[in-house]
Design a protein around this motif. Structure first.
Motif, short mmCIF file in Angstrom:
data_model
loop_
_atom_site.label_atom_id
_atom_site.label_comp_id
_atom_site.label_asym_id
_atom_site.label_seq_id
_atom_site.Cartn_x
_atom_site.Cartn_y
_atom_site.Cartn_z
N THR A 42 0.83 -1.20 0.00
CA THR A 42 0.00 0.00 0.00
C THR A 42 0.87 1.26 0.00
O THR A 42 0.58 2.22 -0.71
CB THR A 42 -0.93 0.01 1.23
N PHE A 43 1.95 1.24 0.78
CA PHE A 43 2.86 2.38 0.81
C PHE A 43 3.47 2.63 -0.56
O PHE A 43 3.51 3.77 -1.03
CB PHE A 43 3.95 2.14 1.86
N LEU A 44 3.92 1.57 -1.22
CA LEU A 44 4.51 1.72 -2.55
C LEU A 44 3.47 2.23 -3.56
O LEU A 44 3.79 3.03 -4.44
CB LEU A 44 5.12 0.40 -3.02
N GLU A 45 2.23 1.78 -3.43
CA GLU A 45 1.16 2.28 -4.29
C GLU A 45 0.96 3.78 -4.09
O GLU A 45 0.78 4.51 -5.06
CB GLU A 45 -0.15 1.54 -4.01
N ARG A 46 1.00 4.23 -2.86
CA ARG A 46 0.83 5.65 -2.58
C ARG A 46 1.99 6.47 -3.13
O ARG A 46 1.80 7.57 -3.63
CB ARG A 46 0.65 5.89 -1.08
N GLY A 51 3.90 10.16 -7.28
CA GLY A 51 4.85 10.32 -8.37
C GLY A 51 4.19 10.57 -9.70
O GLY A 51 4.75 11.25 -10.57
N ALA A 52 2.98 10.05 -9.87
CA ALA A 52 2.23 10.23 -11.11
C ALA A 52 1.39 11.50 -11.10
O ALA A 52 0.62 11.75 -12.02
CB ALA A 52 1.33 9.02 -11.36
N GLY A 53 1.53 12.31 -10.03
CA GLY A 53 0.79 13.58 -9.98
C GLY A 53 -0.47 13.54 -9.16
O GLY A 53 -1.24 14.49 -9.15
N GLY A 54 -0.71 12.45 -8.42
CA GLY A 54 -1.91 12.33 -7.61
C GLY A 54 -1.68 12.78 -6.18
O GLY A 54 -0.68 13.42 -5.86
N THR A 55 -2.63 12.43 -5.32
CA THR A 55 -2.53 12.80 -3.91
C THR A 55 -2.61 11.55 -3.04
O THR A 55 -3.24 10.56 -3.42
CB THR A 55 -3.67 13.74 -3.48
N ALA A 56 -2.00 11.62 -1.87
CA ALA A 56 -2.07 10.54 -0.89
C ALA A 56 -1.97 11.17 0.49
O ALA A 56 -0.88 11.40 1.00
CB ALA A 56 -0.96 9.53 -1.11
N ILE A 57 -3.11 11.51 1.06
CA ILE A 57 -3.14 12.09 2.40
C ILE A 57 -3.80 11.07 3.32
O ILE A 57 -4.89 10.55 3.02
CB ILE A 57 -3.91 13.42 2.42
N SER A 88 -6.90 10.11 -0.11
CA SER A 88 -5.98 9.15 0.52
C SER A 88 -5.18 8.37 -0.51
O SER A 88 -4.35 7.54 -0.13
CB SER A 88 -6.75 8.21 1.44
N GLY A 89 -5.40 8.63 -1.81
CA GLY A 89 -4.60 7.99 -2.84
C GLY A 89 -5.23 6.78 -3.49
O GLY A 89 -4.57 6.08 -4.25
N ARG A 90 -6.49 6.51 -3.22
CA ARG A 90 -7.15 5.32 -3.79
C ARG A 90 -7.50 5.55 -5.26
O ARG A 90 -7.88 6.64 -5.66
CB ARG A 90 -8.44 5.00 -3.03
#
Length: 144
Positions: A42-46, A51-57, A88-90
């Protein structure tokens, strides 16, 4: 280097730092609590999402400052759940799985969110990131 994505791994929820990440023009941003990053996959996915320009909060950050899901009056409670999961990056598939709805329904919720938050469709912009920034900014609770 304002064009690089930023992912903070921290122990504390610091509203000022979260606010700066949201207001910054970085193409992707994340704020994760290290004691809640227990699953490597899950951490690597976030990391990939940011890295691809998304968000993960981390959802705990959102909950601590935004209160109960659905407080934002302009979004329905379900739309608020969707944008919270986007934050949250989903992925759309991950949101669909967690909420037990179809990907098509997630897409419909996202389109409604984009309209409500006045996010115009532009090929050069990431509408999901713009929506997250606008939604968090509209809460105002990050700027106490």
């Amino acid at each position: 280097m304002p064009t690089l994505p930023v992912l903070m791994l921290t122990q504390l929820i610091e509203p000022t730092v979260v606010s700066e990440l949201i207001a910054d023009s970085a193409p992707g941003f994340g704020y994760l609590l290290k004691d809640r990053v227990l699953d490597t996959e899950t951490f690597l996915e976030r990391i990939e999402v940011v890295g691809a320009g998304g968000t993960a909060i981390d959802p705990a950050v959102i909950d601590a400052h935004a209160g109960v899901i659905g407080l934002k009056g302009s979004l329905t409670p379900r739309e608020a759940e969707v944008i919270r999961l986007v934050t949250s990056g989903r992925s759309n598939a991950g949101i669909a799985s967690q909420l037990v709805i179809s990907r098509r329904t997630v897409d419909a919720h996202l389109q409604a969110i984009f309209i409500t938050l006045d996010i115009a469709a532009a090929s050069d912009d990431n509408a999901r990131v713009l929506a997250v920034r606008r939604w968090l900014d509209d809460f105002g609770s990050f700027r106490e």
